[in-house]
Design an enzyme around this catalytic site. Structure first.
Site, PDB file in Angstrom:
ATOM      1  N   LYS A  24      18.094   0.417   1.808  1.00 28.59           N
ATOM      2  CA  LYS A  24      17.404   1.753   1.216  1.00 28.59           C
ATOM      3  C   LYS A  24      16.028   1.871   1.342  1.00 28.59           C
ATOM      4  CE  LYS A  24      16.824   2.425  -3.412  1.00 28.59           C
ATOM      5  NZ  LYS A  24      15.365   2.938  -3.645  1.00 28.59           N
ATOM      6  N   ASN A  25      15.352   0.563   0.729  1.00 27.08           N
ATOM      7  CA  ASN A  25      13.837   0.690   0.705  1.00 27.08           C
ATOM      8  C   ASN A  25      13.324   0.963   2.318  1.00 27.08           C
ATOM      9  OD1 ASN A  25      13.984   1.123  -1.911  1.00 27.08           O
ATOM     10  ND2 ASN A  25      13.290  -0.895  -2.392  1.00 27.08           N
ATOM     11  N   ARG A  94      12.557  10.064  -6.138  1.00 31.24           N
ATOM     12  CA  ARG A  94      11.325   9.783  -6.278  1.00 31.24           C
ATOM     13  C   ARG A  94      10.391   9.212  -4.831  1.00 31.24           C
ATOM     14  NH1 ARG A  94       6.880   6.437  -6.447  1.00 31.24           N
ATOM     15  NH2 ARG A  94       5.272   7.351  -7.860  1.00 31.24           N
ATOM     16  N   CYS A 118       9.299   8.307 -13.640  1.00 27.24           N
ATOM     17  CA  CYS A 118      10.602   8.124 -13.460  1.00 27.24           C
ATOM     18  C   CYS A 118      11.085   7.387 -14.433  1.00 27.24           C
ATOM     19  CB  CYS A 118      10.962   7.832 -11.954  1.00 27.24           C
ATOM     20  SG  CYS A 118      10.678   5.869 -11.880  1.00 27.24           S
ATOM     21  N   ARG A 123       4.976   5.672 -12.853  1.00 24.33           N
ATOM     22  CA  ARG A 123       4.685   5.495 -11.396  1.00 24.33           C
ATOM     23  C   ARG A 123       3.761   6.587 -10.764  1.00 24.33           C
ATOM     24  NH1 ARG A 123      10.606   3.947  -9.161  1.00 24.33           N
ATOM     25  NH2 ARG A 123       9.284   3.017  -7.391  1.00 24.33           N
ATOM     26  N   PRO A 124       2.335   6.070 -10.974  1.00 22.11           N
ATOM     27  CA  PRO A 124       1.464   6.912 -10.543  1.00 22.11           C
ATOM     28  C   PRO A 124       1.394   6.756  -8.920  1.00 22.11           C
ATOM     29  CG  PRO A 124       0.606   4.866 -11.407  1.00 22.11           C
ATOM     30  CD  PRO A 124       2.035   4.951 -11.874  1.00 22.11           C
ATOM     31  N   ILE A 125       0.670   7.801  -8.331  1.00 19.63           N
ATOM     32  CA  ILE A 125       0.491   7.677  -6.899  1.00 19.63           C
ATOM     33  C   ILE A 125      -0.935   7.676  -6.488  1.00 19.63           C
ATOM     34  CG2 ILE A 125       2.725   8.474  -5.919  1.00 19.63           C
ATOM     35  CD1 ILE A 125       1.168  11.082  -5.611  1.00 19.63           C
ATOM     36  N   ASP A 126      -1.707   7.323  -7.514  1.00 24.24           N
ATOM     37  CA  ASP A 126      -3.444   7.179  -7.370  1.00 24.24           C
ATOM     38  C   ASP A 126      -3.840   6.569  -6.077  1.00 24.24           C
ATOM     39  OD1 ASP A 126      -2.262   5.374  -9.194  1.00 24.24           O
ATOM     40  OD2 ASP A 126      -4.295   4.647  -9.429  1.00 24.24           O
ATOM     41  N   ASP A 308      13.216  -5.562  -8.241  1.00 21.88           N
ATOM     42  CA  ASP A 308      14.474  -4.934  -8.252  1.00 21.88           C
ATOM     43  C   ASP A 308      15.588  -5.954  -8.430  1.00 21.88           C
ATOM     44  OD1 ASP A 308      13.086  -2.869  -7.632  1.00 21.88           O
ATOM     45  OD2 ASP A 308      13.841  -2.590  -5.643  1.00 21.88           O
ATOM     46  N   ILE A 330       5.594  -5.824 -12.584  1.00 22.83           N
ATOM     47  CA  ILE A 330       5.601  -4.882 -11.551  1.00 22.83           C
ATOM     48  C   ILE A 330       5.648  -3.504 -12.399  1.00 22.83           C
ATOM     49  CG2 ILE A 330       6.017  -3.735  -9.579  1.00 22.83           C
ATOM     50  CD1 ILE A 330       5.073  -6.830  -9.032  1.00 22.83           C
ATOM     51  N   ARG A 400      22.631   5.707  -5.645  1.00 16.50           N
ATOM     52  CA  ARG A 400      21.548   5.979  -4.636  1.00 16.50           C
ATOM     53  C   ARG A 400      21.024   4.612  -4.200  1.00 16.50           C
ATOM     54  NH1 ARG A 400      16.753   6.395  -8.715  1.00 16.50           N
ATOM     55  NH2 ARG A 400      15.773   5.734  -6.510  1.00 16.50           N
TER      56      ARG A 400
HETATM   57  C1  UD1 Z   1       8.792   0.318  -3.972  1.00 20.09           C
HETATM   58  C2  UD1 Z   1      10.540   0.152  -4.106  1.00 20.09           C
HETATM   59  C3  UD1 Z   1      11.083  -0.120  -5.397  1.00 20.09           C
HETATM   60  C4  UD1 Z   1      10.329  -1.616  -5.682  1.00 20.09           C
HETATM   61  C5  UD1 Z   1       8.821  -1.449  -5.656  1.00 20.09           C
HETATM   62  C6  UD1 Z   1       8.114  -2.817  -6.011  1.00 20.09           C
HETATM   63  C7  UD1 Z   1      10.786   1.958  -2.367  1.00 20.09           C
HETATM   64  C8  UD1 Z   1      11.583   3.058  -1.854  1.00 20.09           C
HETATM   65  N1  UD1 Z   1      10.861   1.423  -3.525  1.00 20.09           N
HETATM   66  O1  UD1 Z   1       8.331   1.245  -5.062  1.00 20.09           O
HETATM   67  O2  UD1 Z   1      12.443  -0.520  -5.134  1.00 20.09           O
HETATM   68  O3  UD1 Z   1      10.883  -1.716  -6.966  1.00 20.09           O
HETATM   69  O4  UD1 Z   1       8.345  -1.213  -4.506  1.00 20.09           O
HETATM   70  O5  UD1 Z   1       8.546  -3.875  -5.210  1.00 20.09           O
HETATM   71  O6  UD1 Z   1      10.433   1.163  -1.360  1.00 20.09           O
HETATM   72  N2  UD1 Z   1       1.253   1.754  -8.697  1.00 20.09           N
HETATM   73  C9  UD1 Z   1       0.047   2.404  -9.153  1.00 20.09           C
HETATM   74  N3  UD1 Z   1      -0.537   3.394  -8.401  1.00 20.09           N
HETATM   75  C10 UD1 Z   1      -0.132   3.795  -7.063  1.00 20.09           C
HETATM   76  C11 UD1 Z   1       1.037   3.139  -6.741  1.00 20.09           C
HETATM   77  C12 UD1 Z   1       1.545   2.183  -7.448  1.00 20.09           C
HETATM   78  O7  UD1 Z   1      -0.435   2.120 -10.144  1.00 20.09           O
HETATM   79  O8  UD1 Z   1      -0.697   4.786  -6.606  1.00 20.09           O
HETATM   80  C13 UD1 Z   1       1.734   0.586  -9.615  1.00 20.09           C
HETATM   81  C14 UD1 Z   1       3.080   1.113 -10.193  1.00 20.09           C
HETATM   82  O9  UD1 Z   1       3.049   1.767 -11.087  1.00 20.09           O
HETATM   83  C15 UD1 Z   1       3.795  -0.239  -9.919  1.00 20.09           C
HETATM   84  C16 UD1 Z   1       3.223  -1.100  -9.006  1.00 20.09           C
HETATM   85  O10 UD1 Z   1       2.054  -0.501  -8.841  1.00 20.09           O
HETATM   86  O11 UD1 Z   1       3.388  -0.943 -11.343  1.00 20.09           O
HETATM   87  C17 UD1 Z   1       4.125  -1.370  -7.786  1.00 20.09           C
HETATM   88  O12 UD1 Z   1       4.278  -0.025  -7.208  1.00 20.09           O
HETATM   89  P1  UD1 Z   1       4.764   0.115  -5.562  1.00 20.09           P
HETATM   90  O13 UD1 Z   1       4.705  -1.225  -5.015  1.00 20.09           O
HETATM   91  O14 UD1 Z   1       3.820   1.143  -5.092  1.00 20.09           O
HETATM   92  O15 UD1 Z   1       6.187   0.581  -5.601  1.00 20.09           O
HETATM   93  P2  UD1 Z   1       6.962   1.785  -5.069  1.00 20.09           P
HETATM   94  O16 UD1 Z   1       6.399   1.749  -3.626  1.00 20.09           O
HETATM   95  O17 UD1 Z   1       6.614   2.755  -5.989  1.00 20.09           O
END
Ligand code: UD1
Length: 419
Positions: A24-25, A94, A118, A123-126, A308, A330, A400
């Site tokens: 999936k990922n 998401r 979520c 789950r920020p995207i900063d 995961d 994480i 999912r």
């Molecule tokens: C992806 C996977 C998810 C997996 C995760 C960690 C997909 C679709 N999902 O999620 O299954 O659990 O990797 O291996 O591939 N963070 C920030 N700011 C950001 C982005 C992330 O603070 O802009 C933090 C998140 O809150 C979290 C950590 O970084 O605590 C890791 O997140 P990230 O590696 O980005 O996970 P995803 O890509 O969302």
């Protein structure tokens, strides 16, 4: 409409063979990346998951053609006509945020609603946005909508991520592929799914190197072409079925997996006392002895133990002899399986990043609720080893990430049905 639930009669050993479906990922970013090809792409090993169907709906809403036959999806991205994803589609999944880099890279503009929090926490995207800004994107946020655009061609940038975010690494890669400069992502995520995405983009003519290490380099190219690609196997699904064999004292051969992506998970099962034999594209697990506790399991970015897999391992540890500790590094909100497992008789104390699991001799079937994808899978795993009937509701979460989990488990001896 009432949602279906899973009914599991526990106490049967899991024995046999399961073929593991595509990841999936990996498939989600690859489907988004087909937009950059501007052409026809054929993607094999696409699992029948609700998130994959959502991605196809997004591609169609953007004007692309998307056709599915078995586990192959054909996308014609020539006809893309829109740079905006509706709020409804964004809310379905998401991970739709990965379309941001792909649409922006292809059309130089993208509008979508902010994904928000979520089940796993905020789950920020900063980090995604800071990386895209460094690439030259102008980003406006207004009433929960993100409007991003590139003024001209992407000239490349040197970007250091504050933490190795999987999604941010993917979005920056996608946005930087079409351009005329070189982009370097330092402290990038090293997950195998990043390697798979780079593999697909390179098959389309991109020039990405360093994937799988902590520095990824993208040399911008003027255009890509279509390609045919097979998505990697799902290492989390493989780990889930390993959990099913382990907790029931059974044995399984998992086919179509890549054990080289799973060392940290294999090691955790071995520490519990299971015998695990990795082959080139298969893993055999057998758990003839009573499982023992693990002093500490820590989730870490790859190649560490994956977050995961954490709820799955938590479920298995509920029946292991002794006291185990899990440290979740994480996600903030990833112990939600604990409360439901307690309803089944598990002895788990969870606070902040730490959960302590005291192994119990027996679990008993209970009515449980899946609170997220992997927590849902963990309840199914626990249900297989519990006395009596376990029901799991909210199974849209499980759908999912698992292609008919009940069919796979029934084929190896579980008594499980969806009703
Ligand atoms: C992806 C996977 C998810 C997996 C995760 C960690 C997909 C679709 N999902 O999620 O299954 O659990 O990797 O291996 O591939 N963070 C920030 N700011 C950001 C982005 C992330 O603070 O802009 C933090 C998140 O809150 C979290 C950590 O970084 O605590 C890791 O997140 P990230 O590696 O980005 O996970 P995803 O890509 O969302």
């Amino acid at each position: 409409m009432t949602e279906s639930r899973l009914y599991i009669e526990g106490g049967r050993k899991i024995q046999g063979e399961i073929s593991v479906h595509g990841a999936k990922n990996s498939v989600l970013p690859v489907l988004a990346a087909t937009l950059l090809s501007g052409s026809v792409c054929v993607i094999h090993n696409c699992p029948a998951l609700s998130d994959v169907f959502s991605s196809c709906r997004i591609l169609r809403s953007l004007g692309c053609k998307c056709r599915r036959e078995g586990s192959t999806v054909e996308i014609d991205a020539k006809t893309i006509s829109d740079y905006e994803i509706s709020e409804n589609l964004m809310r379905e999944m998401r991970s739709s945020i990965v379309f941001l880099g792909a649409i922006l890279g292809r059309l130089r503009r993208c509008r979508l609603s902010f994904p928000g929090g979520c089940e796993l926490g905020p789950r920020p995207i900063d980090i995604h946005l800071a990386g895209l800004r460094k690439l030259g994107a102008k980003i406006y946020e207004d009433h929960g909508v993100l409007d991003c655009s590139f003024g001209g061609t992407v000239l490349g940038a040197d970007i250091t991520l504050p933490l190795p975010s999987v999604g941010a690494t993917e979005n920056i890669m996608l946005a930087a592929v079409l351009g005329s400069g070189e982009t370097v992502i330092r402290n990038s995520a090293r997950e195998p799914e990043i390697v798979d995405l780079a593999g697909f983009l390179n098959a389309c003519g991109a020039e990405i190197s360093g994937q799988g290490s902590s520095t990824v380099t993208i040399k911008g190219v003027s255009s890509l072409h279509g390609s045919e690609y097979t998505v990697m196997p799902d290492r989390i699904v493989a780990a889930t079925y390993m959990g099913a064999a382990a907790i029931t004292g059974g044995e399984l051969m998992l086919k179509g997996v890549r054990p080289s992506d799973m060392y940290s998970t294999v090691s955790v099962f071995e520490q519990m006392g299971a015998n695990v034999y990795p082959y080139a594209d298969r893993i055999y697990i057998s758990a003839k002895k009573h499982l023992s506790a693990i002093k500490t399991v820590r989730t870490m970015p790859y190649p560490g133990f994956p977050t995961d897999c954490q709820p799955i391992v938590m479920a298995v540890l509920t029946k292991a002899r002794g006291t185990s500790m899990i440290v979740e590094n994480i996600f903030e909100n990833r112990f939600r399986a604990a409360a439901e497992l307690r309803r089944m008789g598990a002895d788990i104390k969870a606070e902040g990043k730490v959960a302590v699991i005291e192994g119990v001799p027996r679990l008993s079937g209970a009515a449980t609720v899946a609170t997220d994808l992997r927590a849902g899978a963990a309840l199914v795993i626990a249900g297989l080893a519990a006395e009596g009937t376990t029901t799991v509701t909210n199974i849209h979460y499980i759908d999912r990430g698992y292609e008919s989990i009940e069919t796979a488990l029934r084929s190896v001896g579980a008594k499980i049905r969806r009703a």
